[in-house]
Design a protein around this motif. Structure first.
Motif, PDB file in Angstrom:
ATOM      1  N   UNK A 237       0.897  -1.357   0.172  1.00 25.49           N
ATOM      2  CA  UNK A 237      -0.105   0.055   0.018  1.00 25.49           C
ATOM      3  C   UNK A 237       0.657   1.231  -0.010  1.00 25.49           C
ATOM      4  N   UNK A 238       2.009   1.245  -0.142  1.00 24.65           N
ATOM      5  CA  UNK A 238       3.043   2.333  -0.034  1.00 24.65           C
ATOM      6  C   UNK A 238       4.109   2.458  -1.099  1.00 24.65           C
ATOM      7  N   UNK A 239       4.061   3.339  -1.762  1.00 26.05           N
ATOM      8  CA  UNK A 239       5.110   3.680  -2.626  1.00 26.05           C
ATOM      9  C   UNK A 239       6.217   4.688  -2.179  1.00 26.05           C
ATOM     10  N   UNK A 240       7.311   4.321  -2.178  1.00 26.42           N
ATOM     11  CA  UNK A 240       8.413   5.213  -1.700  1.00 26.42           C
ATOM     12  C   UNK A 240       9.234   5.391  -2.853  1.00 26.42           C
ATOM     13  N   UNK A 241       9.520   6.781  -3.239  1.00 31.53           N
ATOM     14  CA  UNK A 241      10.498   7.292  -4.003  1.00 31.53           C
ATOM     15  C   UNK A 241      11.697   7.986  -3.425  1.00 31.53           C
ATOM     16  N   UNK A 242      12.882   7.404  -3.986  1.00 34.31           N
ATOM     17  CA  UNK A 242      14.204   7.843  -3.304  1.00 34.31           C
ATOM     18  C   UNK A 242      14.609   9.149  -4.092  1.00 34.31           C
ATOM     19  N   UNK A 243      15.201  10.191  -3.117  1.00 31.14           N
ATOM     20  CA  UNK A 243      15.459  11.210  -3.988  1.00 31.14           C
ATOM     21  C   UNK A 243      17.067  11.691  -3.398  1.00 31.14           C
ATOM     22  N   UNK A 244      17.337  11.217  -2.477  1.00 30.72           N
ATOM     23  CA  UNK A 244      18.747  11.567  -2.068  1.00 30.72           C
ATOM     24  C   UNK A 244      19.459  10.397  -0.997  1.00 30.72           C
ATOM     25  N   UNK A 245      20.605   9.944  -1.212  1.00 31.89           N
ATOM     26  CA  UNK A 245      21.204   9.238  -0.424  1.00 31.89           C
ATOM     27  C   UNK A 245      21.478   9.905   0.950  1.00 31.89           C
ATOM     28  N   UNK A 246      21.002   9.165   1.981  1.00 28.72           N
ATOM     29  CA  UNK A 246      21.426   9.805   3.364  1.00 28.72           C
ATOM     30  C   UNK A 246      21.941   8.549   4.250  1.00 28.72           C
ATOM     31  N   UNK A 247      23.156   7.982   3.804  1.00 29.22           N
ATOM     32  CA  UNK A 247      23.422   6.917   4.822  1.00 29.22           C
ATOM     33  C   UNK A 247      23.697   7.080   6.243  1.00 29.22           C
ATOM     34  N   UNK A 248      23.111   6.286   6.981  1.00 27.27           N
ATOM     35  CA  UNK A 248      23.251   5.896   8.324  1.00 27.27           C
ATOM     36  C   UNK A 248      22.451   7.080   9.007  1.00 27.27           C
ATOM     37  N   UNK A 249      21.713   7.868   8.148  1.00 28.71           N
ATOM     38  CA  UNK A 249      20.698   8.798   8.862  1.00 28.71           C
ATOM     39  C   UNK A 249      19.229   8.069   8.900  1.00 28.71           C
ATOM     40  N   UNK A 250      18.626   8.161   9.874  1.00 28.14           N
ATOM     41  CA  UNK A 250      17.097   7.469   9.883  1.00 28.14           C
ATOM     42  C   UNK A 250      16.001   8.753  10.214  1.00 28.14           C
ATOM     43  N   UNK A 251      15.190   8.383   9.340  1.00 27.62           N
ATOM     44  CA  UNK A 251      13.931   9.379   9.227  1.00 27.62           C
ATOM     45  C   UNK A 251      12.619   8.754   9.492  1.00 27.62           C
ATOM     46  N   UNK A 252      11.461   9.191   9.945  1.00 26.46           N
ATOM     47  CA  UNK A 252      10.482   8.622  10.303  1.00 26.46           C
ATOM     48  C   UNK A 252       9.520   8.740   8.989  1.00 26.46           C
ATOM     49  N   UNK A 253       8.489   7.722   8.797  1.00 23.63           N
ATOM     50  CA  UNK A 253       7.413   7.793   7.873  1.00 23.63           C
ATOM     51  C   UNK A 253       6.229   7.102   8.768  1.00 23.63           C
ATOM     52  N   UNK A 254       5.235   8.005   8.738  1.00 20.65           N
ATOM     53  CA  UNK A 254       4.069   7.654   9.652  1.00 20.65           C
ATOM     54  C   UNK A 254       2.888   7.594   8.860  1.00 20.65           C
ATOM     55  N   UNK A 255       1.902   6.626   8.997  1.00 23.27           N
ATOM     56  CA  UNK A 255       0.672   6.789   8.343  1.00 23.27           C
ATOM     57  C   UNK A 255      -0.596   6.844   9.451  1.00 23.27           C
ATOM     58  N   UNK A 256      -1.359   7.878   8.949  1.00 22.51           N
ATOM     59  CA  UNK A 256      -2.364   8.136   9.966  1.00 22.51           C
ATOM     60  C   UNK A 256      -3.902   8.087   9.134  1.00 22.51           C
ATOM     61  N   UNK A 257      -4.862   7.995   9.611  1.00 24.05           N
ATOM     62  CA  UNK A 257      -6.265   8.011   8.895  1.00 24.05           C
ATOM     63  C   UNK A 257      -6.428   9.343   8.345  1.00 24.05           C
ATOM     64  N   UNK A 258      -6.946   9.696   7.041  1.00 24.12           N
ATOM     65  CA  UNK A 258      -7.247  10.809   6.447  1.00 24.12           C
ATOM     66  C   UNK A 258      -8.853  10.702   5.810  1.00 24.12           C
ATOM     67  N   UNK A 259      -9.681  11.543   6.403  1.00 25.60           N
ATOM     68  CA  UNK A 259     -11.156  11.348   6.006  1.00 25.60           C
ATOM     69  C   UNK A 259     -11.190  12.385   4.776  1.00 25.60           C
ATOM     70  N   UNK A 260     -10.476  13.273   4.360  1.00 28.07           N
ATOM     71  CA  UNK A 260     -10.556  14.193   3.340  1.00 28.07           C
ATOM     72  C   UNK A 260     -10.811  13.566   1.914  1.00 28.07           C
ATOM     73  N   UNK A 261      -9.979  12.496   1.771  1.00 27.96           N
ATOM     74  CA  UNK A 261     -10.260  12.048   0.248  1.00 27.96           C
ATOM     75  C   UNK A 261     -11.594  11.397   0.353  1.00 27.96           C
ATOM     76  N   UNK A 262     -12.154  10.652   1.438  1.00 31.10           N
ATOM     77  CA  UNK A 262     -13.396  10.186   1.236  1.00 31.10           C
ATOM     78  C   UNK A 262     -14.606  11.113   1.331  1.00 31.10           C
ATOM     79  N   UNK A 263     -14.445  12.355   2.033  1.00 32.81           N
ATOM     80  CA  UNK A 263     -14.975  13.625   1.926  1.00 32.81           C
ATOM     81  C   UNK A 263     -15.214  13.991   0.478  1.00 32.81           C
TER      82      UNK A 263
END
Length: 445
Positions: A237-263
């Motif tokens: 369900x997730x598509x990730x597009x890599x744009x820049x190498x950041x070896x050794x650096x960790x970043x968060x990706x979080x998924x929450x509910x979003x009612x706006x598309x349904x609305x």
């Protein structure tokens, strides 16, 4: 004795024929024009109904599958080296991601040579990844780097390889680049003939400008390696597009509910429904004291469709009302956005039950729309019948025109005969007048 006056056919009687023919033609033309105008207007009206209903059908279809469920909102760390999108299949949660390397395209450079230097002739065999070899023939006298570039591009266009020429301080350099990233795009070149061996990847003088690296990404400590910078199978369900190498650096990706598309989908459905009802009303409007009715005024089709759509809404009105939908006096729908947000927050599956694949509103409305818009549907059937009527009307017009031509010919014959008769009578009258004059003169003498 009075003489018989004959103004002549062309000067007198001929003027009557167009008038008589026009009088004969007028009722038929009026009938044909009336039928043609009515049928054409009705075809146009059914086209407008079809357009409005097709818009509703298309909007309703957007709720199929998982699209009647809550969307996903993606939140990323700042300058994470990647972007991401998610569909409703993606599980809610968060991930720690590190982009170790990007996928790059394999690139090779020849040794620099003076302009127009002939390397030789023969053939190049270029293989990209595990694909089929691309055979490039280099004719004798066509062995300059510019000629070789042109030959490669002519033969390998769209097959994974491009060739360019860079003119540097030390001479011309042939640059071969793969159009595929990662190891799947690495090139192998073999040669035959005279002098082309310098362009072979084994034993030649080609320099690796880019090795065609694989993309590497760590997700919660799990390493994934691939040939593309777009990763759409790593997490469902997730598509990730890599744009820049950041070896050794960790970043968060979080998924929450979003009612706006349904609305937004719900608002689109309401708009499409109202548009369809508006088209049905407009095309079937009754005439007033100073205005004529619409093309489908009095036709049962718009009334049947309207009753069907409004009946489907009425049958599910309690559920719609719970979601914040309201109906106007004309049957149109509107949405209380705040109420919708509150209900969806407490019951995320509310829209799914109503408009999902097996939804209480989805199934009957989709079936009804198909019966109106399908190849065997009401609107196509009515439109086909009207087109057939216009086609037969054309044949009737042609037959009518031939009949009018016959009438015109008959009038022409009749008036010609009359003209001849009048001429003969005039000749007889002149003869009798002459004879009577002579008799009179004899008596006087």
């Amino acid at each position: 004795m009075a003489t018989i006056s004959n103004p002549g056919f062309s000067a007198g009687l001929s003027g009557l024929i167009p008038q008589l023919v026009a009088a004969e033609r007028a009722p038929g033309d009026a009938r044909f024009n009336r039928i043609e105008s009515t049928a054409t207007a009705q075809i146009s009206a059914f086209g407008k109904l079809s357009s409005g209903l097709a818009g509703l059908q298309s909007t309703l279809a957007k709720f199929e599958g998982t699209d009647a469920s809550l969307g996903r909102k993606v939140t990323l760390g700042t300058d994470a080296g990647f972007t991401a999108t998610a569909n409703t299949k993606a599980a809610l949660g968060s991930y720690q991601i590190s982009v170790e390397s990007l996928a790059t395209a394999h690139k090779l450079q020849s040794a620099a040579v003076a302009k127009d230097t002939q390397l030789g002739h023969g053939s190049l065999s270029i293989t990209v990844g595990v694909g089929e070899a691309i055979e490039v023939e280099i004719a004798e006298g066509k062995g300059s780097l510019a000629d070789i570039r042109d030959a490669i591009n002519a033969q390998a266009g769209g097959k994974g390889v491009t060739a360019t020429l860079v003119r540097g301080d030390d001479g011309d350099v042939l640059v071969l680049a793969s159009t595929k990233t990662g190891s799947e795009g690495r090139m192998q070149i073999t040669t035959t003939g005279d002098g082309l061996g310098v362009l072979a990847t084994e034993g030649g003088t080609l320099k690796v400008a880019d090795p065609g690296n694989q993309a590497q990404i760590e997700i919660d400590g799990i390493l994934h390696t691939g040939s593309s910078n777009r990763l759409d199978e790593v997490i469902d369900g997730i598509t990730i597009d890599l744009t820049k190498a950041r070896p050794g650096e960790t970043f968060s990706l979080s998924l929450t509910s979003d009612a706006s598309p349904l609305k937004a989908s719900m608002l689109s459905f309401i708009s499409a429904y109202n548009t369809a009802l508006g088209a049905l009303r407009t095309q079937s409007a009754a005439g007033g004291e100073n205005s004529s009715g619409a093309a489908l005024s009095g036709d049962s089709a718009p009334r049947t469709i309207t009753q069907s759509l409004r009946g489907t809404i009425s049958a599910n009105y309690s559920q719609l009302a719970e979601l914040g939908l309201k109906t106007g006096v004309d049957g149109s729908l509107s949405l209380d956005g705040s109420k919708f947000d509150t209900v969806i927050a407490a019951d995320p599956e509310a829209v799914q039950r109503l408009l999902g694949d097996e939804g209480a509103l989805q199934k009957p409305m989709a079936a009804a729309l198909k019966s109106y818009l399908g190849d065997d549907g009401m609107i196509k059937g009515r439109t086909d019948a009207l087109n057939s009527r216009l086609k037969s009307l054309k044949t009737e017009r042609e037959m009518f025109d031939r009949r009018i031509s016959d009438v015109e010919a008959r009038y022409t014959r009749q008036f010609t005969a009359l003209d001849m008769m009048v001429s003969q009578m005039q000749s007889t009258s002149s003869f009798l007048t002459q004879q009577l004059s002579q008799i009179s003169q004899l008596r006087q003498s």
